[in-house]
Design an enzyme around this catalytic site. Structure first.
Site, PDB file in Angstrom:
ATOM      1  N   LYS A   1      23.384-141.708 -45.677  1.00 29.77           N
ATOM      2  CA  LYS A   1      23.307-140.573 -44.742  1.00 29.77           C
ATOM      3  C   LYS A   1      23.474-139.278 -45.533  1.00 29.77           C
ATOM      4  CE  LYS A   1      25.220-140.154 -40.088  1.00 29.77           C
ATOM      5  NZ  LYS A   1      26.473-140.343 -39.342  1.00 29.77           N
TER       6      LYS A   1
HETATM    7  C1  E4P Z   1      26.161-139.576 -35.898  1.00 29.70           C
HETATM    8  O1  E4P Z   1      25.804-140.305 -36.788  1.00 29.70           O
HETATM    9  C2  E4P Z   1      27.467-138.905 -35.837  1.00 29.70           C
HETATM   10  O2  E4P Z   1      28.428-139.765 -36.418  1.00 29.70           O
HETATM   11  C3  E4P Z   1      27.978-138.613 -34.471  1.00 29.70           C
HETATM   12  O3  E4P Z   1      27.159-139.086 -33.443  1.00 29.70           O
HETATM   13  C4  E4P Z   1      28.648-137.309 -34.275  1.00 29.70           C
HETATM   14  O4  E4P Z   1      29.020-137.131 -32.951  1.00 29.70           O
HETATM   15  P1  E4P Z   1      30.165-136.140 -32.446  1.00 29.70           P
HETATM   16  O5  E4P Z   1      29.505-134.865 -32.044  1.00 29.70           O
HETATM   17  O6  E4P Z   1      30.755-136.852 -31.282  1.00 29.70           O
HETATM   18  O7  E4P Z   1      31.140-135.967 -33.579  1.00 29.70           O
END
Ligand code: E4P
Length: 221
Positions: free
Chosen positions: A83
């Site tokens: 990522k």
């Molecule tokens: C995606 O890969 C992220 O980990 C995640 O969905 C972030 O979401 P949040 O806005 O709840 O932190």
């Protein structure tokens, strides 16, 4: 539509994996930090439990560091997707890693243009954060519609991984649009399982059975 769990919590991962619901996992530094302990053990364990794609995020913000970390993260399992953030260095790393056959998830995407560029760089997944857009008074789901249309127009193979999901309605809307993947906090997946009429129905079935048993004490099924 594939379902990923957005967590580094091993208990939740095992729980939903045992129900056959999980196609993959997404993590990020905040989610790993929330669990505490040694993040290496957690990443290793997640890659063992889950057969599908597991997104593990780089911490470096510059190209060579991302490549180095991306390759190290891949040691945790063959199913690791690296990522990277939606930055110029992130896209450069996306292009290099993807051309070496290492799948990449471009994260922190907030506009259709960012999604388009991530797809051009060869990303396997693009992660638009819809809840964070909703939080600032924008329409997160509209972004998913726009990305879906753009990717369909040009037949991009990059998958739309809807992230930052806050509630079950987000999931239904993403599915109607035809998003490829939703990544869900465990609490949202829990809510999707539940309906009050299921609980009432089950209670009634069991109490009716008890009535039957009163007249037939030895009855079994
Ligand atoms: C995606 O890969 C992220 O980990 C995640 O969905 C972030 O979401 P949040 O806005 O709840 O932190």
């Amino acid at each position: 539509m594939k379902i990923f769990l957005d967590t580094a919590n091993l208990e939740s991962i095992k729980k939903f994996n045992d129900m056959g619901l999980l196609d993959g996992i997404t993590t990020n530094p905040s989610l790993l930090s929330k669990e505490g302990g040694n993040p290496k053990n957690a990443m290793e364990e997640i890659c063992k439990i889950i057969k599908g794609d597991v997104s593990l995020e780089v911490l470096s913000t510059e190209y060579s560091g991302m490549i180095e970390e991306g390759k190290r993260l891949r040691q945790y399992g063959k199913n690791v997707v690296v990522k990277v953030p939606m930055t110029p260095d992130g896209l450069k790393a996306c292009k290099s890693l993807s051309s070496e056959g290492i799948p990449v998830n471009v994260t922190l995407v907030f506009s259709p243009n960012q999604a388009l560029l991530a797809a051009k760089s060869g990303a396997k997944y693009v992660s638009p954060f819809i809840g964070r857009l909703d939080d600032i008074g924008q329409d997160g789901m509209h972004l998913i519609k726009e990305i879906k249309q753009i990717f369909s127009n040009y037949d991009f193979k990059t998958q739309i991984l809807v992230a930052s999901i806050r509630h079950p309605i987000h999931v239904i809307d993403a599915a109607k649009i035809g998003a490829d993947v939703v990544t869900l906090p465990p609490a949202v997946l829990d809510k999707m399982l539940q309906h009050p009429l299921t609980d009432i129905g089950l209670e009634n079935f069991l109490s009716d059975w008890e009535k039957l048993k009163a007249g037939n004490p030895d009855v079994k099924i």
